[in-house]
Design an enzyme around this catalytic site. Sequence first.
Site, PDB file in Angstrom:
ATOM      1  N   GLY A  10       0.853  -1.340  -0.180  1.00 39.67           N
ATOM      2  CA  GLY A  10       0.270  -0.211   0.023  1.00 39.67           C
ATOM      3  C   GLY A  10       0.719   1.384   0.068  1.00 39.67           C
ATOM      4  N   THR A 124       4.850   2.399   6.332  1.00 45.40           N
ATOM      5  CA  THR A 124       3.284   2.085   6.114  1.00 45.40           C
ATOM      6  C   THR A 124       2.851   3.264   7.417  1.00 45.40           C
ATOM      7  OG1 THR A 124       1.650   0.482   7.595  1.00 45.40           O
ATOM      8  CG2 THR A 124       3.901   0.577   8.379  1.00 45.40           C
ATOM      9  N   ASP A 126       0.427   2.422   9.063  1.00 46.36           N
ATOM     10  CA  ASP A 126       0.038   1.531  10.359  1.00 46.36           C
ATOM     11  C   ASP A 126       1.016   1.567  11.357  1.00 46.36           C
ATOM     12  OD1 ASP A 126      -2.088   0.987   8.711  1.00 46.36           O
ATOM     13  OD2 ASP A 126      -1.769  -1.093   8.836  1.00 46.36           O
ATOM     14  N   MET A 168      -7.524   3.559   9.514  1.00 45.65           N
ATOM     15  CA  MET A 168      -6.859   1.957   9.049  1.00 45.65           C
ATOM     16  C   MET A 168      -6.003   1.722  10.286  1.00 45.65           C
ATOM     17  SD  MET A 168      -5.720   2.518   5.298  1.00 45.65           S
ATOM     18  CE  MET A 168      -6.962   2.492   3.963  1.00 45.65           C
ATOM     19  N   ARG A 170      -4.657  -2.590  10.472  1.00 50.74           N
ATOM     20  CA  ARG A 170      -5.056  -3.884  10.335  1.00 50.74           C
ATOM     21  C   ARG A 170      -4.702  -4.773  11.555  1.00 50.74           C
ATOM     22  NH1 ARG A 170      -6.130  -7.726   6.325  1.00 50.74           N
ATOM     23  NH2 ARG A 170      -6.039  -5.776   4.813  1.00 50.74           N
ATOM     24  N   ARG A 267     -23.875   7.618  14.104  1.00 51.50           N
ATOM     25  CA  ARG A 267     -23.362   7.676  12.860  1.00 51.50           C
ATOM     26  C   ARG A 267     -22.133   7.151  12.753  1.00 51.50           C
ATOM     27  NH1 ARG A 267     -26.941  10.896   9.690  1.00 51.50           N
ATOM     28  NH2 ARG A 267     -28.713  10.844  10.744  1.00 51.50           N
ATOM     29  N   HIS A 273      -9.194   5.709   2.407  1.00 56.14           N
ATOM     30  CA  HIS A 273      -7.799   5.984   1.780  1.00 56.14           C
ATOM     31  C   HIS A 273      -7.600   7.639   1.620  1.00 56.14           C
ATOM     32  CE1 HIS A 273      -8.758   1.910   0.525  1.00 56.14           C
ATOM     33  NE2 HIS A 273      -7.575   1.831   0.299  1.00 56.14           N
ATOM     34  N   VAL A 274      -8.491   8.168   2.104  1.00 57.98           N
ATOM     35  CA  VAL A 274      -8.356   9.671   2.640  1.00 57.98           C
ATOM     36  C   VAL A 274      -7.094   9.809   3.395  1.00 57.98           C
ATOM     37  CG1 VAL A 274      -9.256  11.689   3.549  1.00 57.98           C
ATOM     38  CG2 VAL A 274     -10.580  10.442   1.986  1.00 57.98           C
TER      39      VAL A 274
HETATM   40  O1  F6P Z   1      -1.209  -2.136   5.123  1.00 63.88           O
HETATM   41  C1  F6P Z   1      -1.501  -0.932   5.384  1.00 63.88           C
HETATM   42  C2  F6P Z   1      -3.018  -0.355   5.134  1.00 63.88           C
HETATM   43  O2  F6P Z   1      -3.017   0.542   5.459  1.00 63.88           O
HETATM   44  C3  F6P Z   1      -3.871  -1.399   6.113  1.00 63.88           C
HETATM   45  O3  F6P Z   1      -4.243  -0.576   7.361  1.00 63.88           O
HETATM   46  C4  F6P Z   1      -5.124  -1.509   5.401  1.00 63.88           C
HETATM   47  O4  F6P Z   1      -5.789  -2.566   5.788  1.00 63.88           O
HETATM   48  C5  F6P Z   1      -4.553  -1.545   4.084  1.00 63.88           C
HETATM   49  O5  F6P Z   1      -3.199  -0.679   3.808  1.00 63.88           O
HETATM   50  C6  F6P Z   1      -5.476  -1.281   2.800  1.00 63.88           C
HETATM   51  O6  F6P Z   1      -4.876  -1.299   1.705  1.00 63.88           O
HETATM   52  P1  F6P Z   1      -5.641  -1.149   0.350  1.00 63.88           P
HETATM   53  O7  F6P Z   1      -6.861  -0.632   0.335  1.00 63.88           O
HETATM   54  O8  F6P Z   1      -4.553  -0.625  -0.806  1.00 63.88           O
HETATM   55  O9  F6P Z   1      -5.646  -2.713   0.093  1.00 63.88           O
END
Ligand code: F6P
Length: 343
Positions: A10, A124, A126, A168, A170, A267, A273-274
């Site tokens: 990513g 990353t 994350d 985000m 994971r 809500r 992805h922003v």
């Molecule tokens: O691995 C980084 C990350 O930001 C995760 O938190 C997320 O699950 C993933 O990328 C989503 O990436 P994509 O939408 O590109 O599959």
Amino acid sequence: MKIGILTSGGDCPGLNAVIRAIVRKSDQLGFETIGIIDGWKGIFDENYIQLDLNSVAGIINKGGTILGTSRFSPFEKKNGMDKLLNKISRKKFDAIIAIGGEGSMHIAQMAYEAGINIVGVPKTIDNDISGTDYTFGFDTAVGIATEAIDRLHTTAESHHRIMILEVMGRHAGWIALYSGLAGGADVVVIPEVTTKISQVIKVIKSRYNRGKRFSIIVIAEGAKFDEKSMKLKKENKKLDDFGRERLGGICTFLADEIERRTGFECRATILGHVQRGGMPSAFDRVLGTRLGIYAVEMAYEKKFGRMAALQGNEIVDIPITEAIGKLKTVDKDLYEVAQVFFK
Ligand code: F6P
């Protein structure tokens, strides 16, 4: 020396700062730099571009990666290792600088074991790679998430609603925890701690009893609840190219449950992805630049199979195996700090 540069996995803000720094430092040392398009796939496709000072001019403030990226894993392909070795020797790379997250560092390690001269650079949003205090991209993502919380706050308060922001993360709740702390969230739900929805509701009710008719909850996409009733919809189970479940949408499950159990209007907002796109923060630009410069020095010193990392305020190098051995999850002490505010 001929250095190949690839970005894999990513994308995240700060990648272009690294690429720029690698090219600038290589130019200073008289090295040639070749951009590999779309990660490891670029080697298979022999899709390269020559990089010089002009190709990296004006990119330090740009999000994404000028080289493109993918979650292509050469070792999953038929005769993948042979193909990779052949194509790399055909192009006569002396070193490959692989910029990637945890999944990409696994591939980098396999490539190193296969005999390729690899230098790793961690990235990353994350922030979950071990051996480095921070990864670039994280600071930018936290800034965007914090701004989102600030914006949700005013509308939550006006409408007396419970607002849930999904960010985000994971396996690690770094973005949720940092943005939740910075934005003054009332509850932060992270993957490292299995959460009881009843606990979240307790906080909302105690706030209500204090006259606070709104609450802000931040939740990481990988959060887990212990409720047996938790059944995410089938369509959330699509896989990405690394075979990992595509995440996103857990906030709607939590919102429905809170509304059903309390009657409070709830809500949900998925930041998505922003938080990964757009301009990198100054911190991420500087970190990316330092890592890029250091990675070229590592290649020059033949420190292969190692990854550049930030430890304290120093850039150091560690074995890639150390970085991929275990994910860097949120530390307990910091979570305890945040818990003071879940009331
Ligand atoms: O691995 C980084 C990350 O930001 C995760 O938190 C997320 O699950 C993933 O990328 C989503 O990436 P994509 O939408 O590109 O599959």
